[in-house]
Structures are given as structure tokens and as C-alpha cells.
Write an enzyme that holds these catalytic residues in place. Structure first.
Site, PDB file in Angstrom:
ATOM      1  N   LYS A  82       0.863  -1.179   0.000  1.00  0.00           N
ATOM      2  CA  LYS A  82       0.000   0.000   0.000  1.00  0.00           C
ATOM      3  C   LYS A  82       0.895   1.223   0.000  1.00  0.00           C
ATOM      4  O   LYS A  82       2.035   1.157   0.444  1.00  0.00           O
ATOM      5  CB  LYS A  82      -0.860   0.026   1.274  1.00  0.00           C
ATOM      6  CG  LYS A  82      -2.096   0.867   1.139  1.00  0.00           C
ATOM      7  CD  LYS A  82      -3.139   0.093   0.375  1.00  0.00           C
ATOM      8  CE  LYS A  82      -4.480   0.760   0.335  1.00  0.00           C
ATOM      9  NZ  LYS A  82      -5.518  -0.218   0.004  1.00  0.00           N
TER      10      LYS A  82
HETATM   11  N1  GLU Z   1      -7.074   0.016  -3.398  1.00  0.00           N
HETATM   12  C1  GLU Z   1      -7.819  -1.166  -3.684  1.00  0.00           C
HETATM   13  C2  GLU Z   1      -7.859  -2.076  -2.475  1.00  0.00           C
HETATM   14  O1  GLU Z   1      -7.751  -1.639  -1.366  1.00  0.00           O
HETATM   15  C3  GLU Z   1      -7.356  -1.834  -4.960  1.00  0.00           C
HETATM   16  C4  GLU Z   1      -5.935  -2.293  -4.966  1.00  0.00           C
HETATM   17  C5  GLU Z   1      -5.455  -2.790  -6.320  1.00  0.00           C
HETATM   18  O2  GLU Z   1      -6.243  -2.830  -7.245  1.00  0.00           O
HETATM   19  O3  GLU Z   1      -4.277  -3.124  -6.410  1.00  0.00           O
HETATM   20  O4  GLU Z   1      -8.069  -3.250  -2.573  1.00  0.00           O
END
Ligand code: GLU
Length: 412
Positions: free
Chosen positions: A102
Site C-alpha cells: 500500500k
Molecule cells: N485500493 C484497492 C484495495 O484496497 C485496490 C488495490 C489494487 O487494485 O491493487 O483493494
């Protein structure tokens, strides 16, 4: 308790139950790699301002790490670390060949111009460029970032590599190798999970009362799909507060209103409520789809919904979980409920690597298949073992990563 503390508490509870090997248990408690960068940009006033950015790669055992980038004033290393761990279990649970990551920048994009956000994005990408890549770590949108942000990231990466690299980020515009269905993927997945949950408690979608915290990408998509199926969406909200109508809000009109006015406040024929009140309104299904730490020991006992489907990451604290479980509330945990985004991100990456693109039907059918299969697997195991849905989902996710670690062995 901070968000990271509650995620770690959950981790300790689950790994205790799993009887995970002590070494692996300790290894997976910490991120593999955490990057802190400062991002100087020239603001429109001509002054330079420095922002703090983060990218945490929690684990990469199963493949490249994967996860979104958020822009928000509350972003810090702890929050990003907690979210990165959630991504690891989410990807593993959904059987994607990814670890979890993240990222984020501490900033308030509402107070920034488009030009400033572009500069911020490009400089942030440059600062973390050695750590990302289609085989390394693949960012995607999250809170306050979108297709445009991903297009800038992809362009910045590609310019520095000297060739166009489609697979470095997902959630891109279609014309840059994005996937059909990606933008609405998370909200659609949430909708599928409501559809499945309703069957478990023997109800039907038509006439079902749904309260949704949030009205961003995830919440508004879920709201629209549920409204189209005849659900009564009784409440939605933004960061300032919510709107409520016990007979149901016309979501189609609200979407139109929000597009015109850039806000949901002032929408006619509704009462205004706080985000706190929204959680305890009279409804059958509650969808927290805004931010973490919303359902706590202080309000869990007052929630009327019989089903909770977590669109946000980490909306429920462990103390609240215990209360909800004791009250037999059926809860679809975040790592399953909001996995539609990362599942379609995976499809996008596969398409980018193959330079071959699928139809929307293919994308949506595959999404539905994967999500309903995993839902049923989690449900069955949770019933067999008499443990709640979250613990079961975490167990499946952690177990997969741990099996992969065992198979790989310890280097050197
Ligand atoms: N931000 C989204 C999540 O929390 C998508 C992450 C992604 O597609 O890599 O799952």
C-alpha cells in the site's frame, strides 16, 4: 487503539488459532520493506512545499506486491503498513499471484489544484521508481486517487524507462491498457457480496433496506447497483455527514445531483444525519464504504443491520467484531467484500502483459465467479469450524502465504 494496532491484534488472534509456525508468524507480522520519501513540489503560489509519501511492501512470497495509493491528510507510515498487511491476506484469499502493498501521500487533495496533484504524483512516482514495476510492485487507485493519477504514474515510469510500460500500475484509463469494468470493480464486488449474503439469511434484494457509509467510487457504485435491483438505499454519506430517507433515496437522481453539485448535501427530500448515526439507522444491510475504524465497541451493539458488507478497508475494530459476532450479525469482511477492485486489477495486469484485451462480459463473469466461489468457501468453512467470516477469511489468506513460505524455504 490505532488502526495498525487493531490489525496486528487481529493478526495475533488468527495466527494463534492457526497454530502458525513461530518463525513465519513473526516474519509476517512485519512488512518486508517500507519506504518513506519526501516529495518537494512547486505550488501554484510559486512556493515550494514538501509532502511525505510512503510505500510499504508487506510481503512478496506469492508474487509481485499489489495495492493502492491514497492521498489523504491522515496518511502515515502506520496506516499504510496496516493497509499493506490487509492487501497480503486479500490477494492470498482471492488466490491472486501477488503479495500485499500500500502507498500514500499525506496531503489534502481537496485543497490542491489539478496541476499540483499532477506534480505530486509524478515526483512521488520518481521517488519510489526503483521499488515498483510490473514484476515488482504494482500500484492502483485508492482513496482520492483515480484513473488520471494512474495515467500520470504510468507515464512517469515509462518516460524514465524509455519505453511504454502498461503493467506498472492498474486502474488506468482504457486507452492506456486499462481494463473494462475496473473503475466500478470494487463497488460491483460489494454488490455481489450483498447478493450472496441475502441468500444466506433467506431474504431477497427487492425492498431490502440498505445504509451505505460513503458515496465515493465504491459506495456510489454499490448504491447504484442495489438501487437498480429494487433495494431501498435509505442512507449514504460523505466525510461531512449523511443523508437519510427511510423510504429510500432515488440513487439515480442523487448520482446526477452529486455530479452537478460536487456534493450530496442539499439533495431534496432527505434528513441530514451524522456519519455516526448512519451506522445505527434502521436497515437490513449496512455497507461501511468510507474509512477505517468506524464500527467500534461504542456503536456495535446499536447496529440494526443483520448483514454488514465491508466496502472500506478496516472499518470494524476487533472489539466491535466480538460484539457483532455475539449478536449473530452476518459480516462479509473487507478482504473478501472489497476484493473486486484488486481482482479486476489482476485481470488488467494479465491483459497488459499479454497485450490482449477482454470484453466487459468476460471481465465481469470472471469477477463474479471468483468472488462467489471464495465467498462460498469462506462461508462453508466458517460454518464447519464455527468461527466468524473474518477469522475464516484471514485464516485462508495467511495459510496460503505461510504454505508458500514453507515451500520456498528461508534464504540463504
Ligand atoms: N485500493 C484497492 C484495495 O484496497 C485496490 C488495490 C489494487 O487494485 O491493487 O483493494
Amino acid at each position: 487503539m490505532s488502526f495498525l494496532m487493531s490489525v496486528l491484534k487481529q493478526y495475533d488472534l488468527v495466527t494463534e488459532k492457526l497454530k502458525l509456525d513461530d518463525g513465519i508468524r513473526e516474519r509476517l507480522r512485519y512488512p518486508k520493506r517500507s519506504l518513506i520519501v519526501s516529495i518537494p513540489i512547486r505550488m501554484d503560489t510559486g512556493k515550494m512545499k514538501v509532502f511525505m509519501g510512503y510505500r510499504v511492501q508487506h510481503d512478496v512470497t506469492l508474487g509481485p506486491s499489489k495495492g493502492g495509493i491514497r492521498y489523504h491528510p491522515n496518511v502515515n507510515l502506520e496506516e499504510v503498513s496496516a493497509l499493506a498487511m490487509l492487501m497480503s491476506w486479500k490477494c492470498a484469499l482471492m488466490e491472486l499471484p501477488y503479495g500485499g502493498a500500500k502507498g500514500g501521500v499525506c496531503c489534502n487533495p481537496r485543497e490542491m489544484s489539478e496541476k499540483e496533484i499532477e506534480c505530486l504524483t509524478r515526483r512521488f512516482t520518481t521517488e519510489i521508481i526503483w521499488a515498483i514495476g510490473p514484476q515488482q510492485d504494482i500500484p492502483a487507485p485508492d482513496m482520492n486517487t483515480n484513473m488520471q493519477t494512474m495515467a500520470w504514474m504510468m507515464d512517469t515510469y515509462s518516460m524514465q524507462k524509455g519505453n511504454t510500460v502498461l503493467g506498472v500500475v492498474t486502474g488506468k484509463p482504457l486507452v492506456l491498457g486499462g481494463s473494462l469494468g475496473r473503475e466500478e470493480g470494487t463497488g460491483r464486488g460489494v454488490y455481489y457480496m450483498v447478493e450472496e449474503s441475502v441468500q444466506v439469511i433467506g431474504k431477497e434484494l427487492k425492498g431490502l433496506k440498505v445504509a451505505i457509509q460513503g458515496f465515493g467510487n465504491v459506495a456510489s457504485t454499490a448504491a447504484r447497483l442495489l438501487f437498480e435491483k429494487g433495494c431501498k438505499v435509505v442512507a449514504v454519506s460523505n466525510s461531512k455527514g449523511g443523508i437519510y430517507n427511510q423510504n429510500g433515496i432515488n440513487v439515480k437522481n442523487l448520482l446526477h445531483y452529486a455530479k452537478e453539485n460536487k456534493t450530496i448535501s442539499g439533495f431534496p427530500d432527505v434528513d441530514t444525519i451524522t456519519n455516526e448515526d448512519l451506522l445505527t439507522v434502521d436497515c437490513d444491510v449496512l455497507i461501511p464504504a468510507a474509512i477505517e475504524g468506524q464500527i467500534t465497541k461504542f456503536n456495535a451493539a446499536d447496529i440494526k443491520a443483520k448483514i454488514i458488507v465491508e466496502g472500506a478497508n478496516g472499518p470494524t475494530t476487533p472489539e466491535a467484531d466480538a460484539i457483532l459476532t455475539s449478536r449473530d450479525v452476518f459480516l462479509v469482511p473487507d478482504i473478501l467484500a472489497n476484493s473486486g477492485g484488486v481482482v479486476i486489477s489482476y485481470f488488467e495486469w494479465v491483459q497488459d502483459l499479454q497485450f490482449y484485451f477482454w470484453t466487459e462480459n468476460e471481465v465481469l463473469n470472471r469477477l463474479k465467479n471468483i468472488m462467489t466461489n471464495v465467498f462460498n468457501r469462506v462461508l462453508l468453512l466458517s460454518q464447519e469450524r464455527k468461527v466468524d467470516m473474518r477469522t475464516t477469511a484471514w485464516m485462508l489468506g495467511i495459510n496460503r502465504v505461510s504454505e508458500a513460505q514453507k515451500a520456498r524455504g528461508l534464504f540463504p
